[in-house]
Design a protein around this motif. Structure first.
Motif, PDB file in Angstrom:
ATOM      1  N   ASP B 368     -37.494  18.981 -63.124  1.00 40.50           N
ATOM      2  CA  ASP B 368     -36.232  19.661 -62.791  1.00 40.50           C
ATOM      3  C   ASP B 368     -36.444  21.151 -62.580  1.00 40.50           C
ATOM      4  N   ARG B 369     -37.351  21.746 -63.318  1.00 42.79           N
ATOM      5  CA  ARG B 369     -37.650  23.178 -63.211  1.00 42.79           C
ATOM      6  C   ARG B 369     -38.213  23.510 -61.831  1.00 42.79           C
ATOM      7  N   VAL B 370     -39.096  22.643 -61.375  1.00 44.31           N
ATOM      8  CA  VAL B 370     -39.718  22.855 -60.063  1.00 44.31           C
ATOM      9  C   VAL B 370     -38.655  22.825 -58.973  1.00 44.31           C
ATOM     10  N   LYS B 371     -37.710  21.919 -59.136  1.00 43.12           N
ATOM     11  CA  LYS B 371     -36.631  21.796 -58.138  1.00 43.12           C
ATOM     12  C   LYS B 371     -35.762  23.052 -58.119  1.00 43.12           C
ATOM     13  N   LYS B 372     -35.511  23.611 -59.312  1.00 43.38           N
ATOM     14  CA  LYS B 372     -34.586  24.743 -59.401  1.00 43.38           C
ATOM     15  C   LYS B 372     -35.279  26.072 -59.152  1.00 43.38           C
TER      16      LYS B 372
END
Lengths: 113, 455
Positions: B368-372
């Motif tokens: 999720d961090r990579v996406k955000k």
């Protein structure tokens, strides 16, 4: 680090597809070639045992078949393993039918000398 | 009718066999005339009662001598004694053919002689031990894999709509199960989550079922591993990043082997020290900003806590797999994928459920961090510029290869044409072909001049 909300999405399911057979098999062979080597060795030893009538070759062929069986991949054909087993067993049986005498152990010759 | 035929055959066979026996009897009768002589000889010869049989064989030459010597009565006794001597002489000689007969050594039957089958016994014992080890190793591997999967299952079920898909069973009837690929490899396919196409979980245990591998393992020890391959959902709103961190050996190996790591990233030693990463780890990234945005303090603390369990993490938007082998090269750049790869030590992961759950939650957090993640404008432009430069360099290289290939093809064609010209026997055709050839060569030279003129 806690997730908020339900991350599951049933509308975004991607079904599992086994990878392309030939490419996957080639990759698998390159990763671990042991079953193939043992299969080929087993066949060579079986032939030597049958044609040159060397009993120890037939026994080694049986051992190679066992090793090949233990390292089988699910993508491999079961027929190949079964046929290599049958070949090695037939090599052992034929060797002893032709000459039922036991293999002379190497330690006997050493002790005699 | 059939019965009569069978009886007929039997009759023929019996007749033949009786004929042979009659022949044998007649053979005996042929020697009848010699039997009288044998009686006479047997009076003289008392030493060799067994010699009768030998006599029958050797009778013809001796009988002939007797025939000659019977006429000379004066000589008979001497001859008889000579005969006896001769017989005596022959007697010791006669057994020699018998002595020269060698009886073949028929090996004793297995049941009476099993103790001499030592080598066979040893081989059978080895095979037996191998099979026992196979059963034990297979069960051990299976139990390890299933135990760890049971620890991970609750977390996976929370995150994915489908866990353990085999691609065949209906989704309604699907149960979260671990699939057995080989006796030492197990896998599970999970899908149905935000930001993720699929998650492929694979457990590779040591080949405990193979005795040979176990012996080799003594010299080159390896451990049970779990690999998580996540295919990330991409899009233009996701910023570019290539990042890898992990244990030194594994990280270096992947840096050398992976195409994207080899092409874009560099080692970030100072940043690793700044972030207080474990000393035995190495960090690779295309930009420092990427590292700072992913490796937050919480993430770093978790990485340190599970330092032994986590072996390697690789996140990339340019993932294309391993580099092509030496001597080979891509003719066209393969399609890059957004990808996350994690390698874990199964033994350390499976120590308790809590640590397994923590590590898995870390994986989903990173996804999720990579996406955000949002890079600064400069960083983003720098990343995109780097990718463009790499692509152009690659095209130039392949352009050179393509040009070389085209040149080689052209030369091959002219060679073929000239060869055809040489082989042509008809002078008229040869002249025509020569003219054609000259025209082509002139044409090849001309355009350059023409272009210059136009310019």
């Amino acid at each position: 680090m806690q997730q908020n909300g339900d991350p599951r999405r049933s509308n975004r399911i991607v079904r599992y597809k086994p990878l392309d057979a030939t490419a996957n098999q080639q990759q698998a062979v390159s990763d671990d070639p042991l079953p193939e080597y043992m299969n080929v060795l087993g066949m060579i030893f079986s032939m030597c045992g049958l044609m040159i009538r060397m009993k120890w070759c037939s026994w080694l062929a049986l051992v190679c078949s066992c090793i090949s069986f233990a390292n089988t991949r699910t993508s491999d054909d079961a027929k190949q393993i079964v046929s290599s087993f049958m070949l090695s067993v037939s090599a052992v049986v034929m060797s002893y039918l032709q000459n039922p005498s036991p293999i002379i152990p190497p330690w006997v010759t050493l002790l005699q000398s | 009718m059939k019965i009569t035929r069978i009886f007929g055959f039997l009759a023929i066979i019996l007749f033949c066999s009786s004929g042979f026996s009659a022949g044998a009897a007649s053979d005996d009768n042929e020697f009848a005339e010699f039997e009288e002589d044998e009686f006479a000889d047997s009076v003289v010869v008392t030493n060799a009662p067994d010699a009768k049989q030998e006599d029958r064989k050797s009778v013809p030459p001796i009988v002939q001598k007797d025939d000659f010597e019977d006429d000379d009565f004066g000589v008979v006794d001497e001859d008889e004694s000579d005969d006896s001597e001769k017989i005596k002489e022959v007697d010791p000689d006669e057994p020699t053919p018998v002595q020269s007969l060698k009886f073949t050594d028929v090996p004793a039957h297995f049941r009476s002689n099993w103790a001499s089958y030592q080598v066979e016994g040893i081989v059978v014992l080895i095979i037996f031990i191998y099979l026992i080890n196979y059963i034990i190793g297979k069960t051990t591997n299976s139990s390890i894999a299933h135990t760890v999967f049971e620890m991970c299952r609750p977390t996976l079920e929370e995150q994915f709509a489908v866990v353990g898909d085999d691609g065949v069973t209906d989704l309604d009837k699907l149960e979260p199960t671990l699939k057995r690929d080989t006796d030492s490899t197990f896998s599970a396919w999970c899908s149905g989550r935000v930001n993720v196409h699929s998650l492929f979980l694979q457990m590779k245990t040591i080949k405990r079922q193979d005795l040979v591998s176990r012996v080799l393992d003594i010299y080159d020890p390896s451990s049970d591993k779990m690999t998580i391959k996540v295919s990330l959902e991409g899009g233009n709103d996701v910023d570019p990043l290539i990042f890898a961190v992990g244990e030194k050996k594994i990280a270096t190996k992947n840096f050398r082997e992976m195409f994207d790591l080899n092409s874009y990233v560099s080692e970030k030693k100072q940043v690793a020290q700044q972030l207080n990463l474990p000393a035995t780890w190495q960090l690779y990234a295309d930009q420092n900003e990427v590292v700072y945005s992913i490796l937050e303090p919480g993430v770093v603390s978790l990485l340190r806590k599970h330092e032994e369990a986590i072996e390697f993490i690789h996140i990339s938007d340019q993932y294309t797999g391993p580099k092509p082998a030496e001597g080979e090269s891509y003719t066209r750049l393969p399609e890059p994928q957004r990808y996350m790869f994690m390698s874990l030590n199964l033994a350390k992961l499976g120590q308790d459920e809590e640590s397994a759950a923590e590590i898995l939650n870390l994986v989903f957090y990173l996804i999720d961090r990579v996406k955000k993640m949002k890079l600064s404008k400069d960083a983003k432009q720098k990343a995109e510029r780097k990718r463009k430069e790499f692509e152009e360099a690659f095209l130039k290289q392949t352009h050179a290869f393509r040009q070389e290939a085209a040149q080689a093809r052209k030369e091959e064609k002219t060679r073929e044409r000239k060869q055809k010209l040489m082989d042509e026997h008809d002078p008229e055709r040869q002249r025509r072909l020569e003219a054609k050839e000259l025209k082509k060569e002139a044409k090849a030279k001309q355009p350059k001049m023409k272009q210059m003129k136009v310019k």
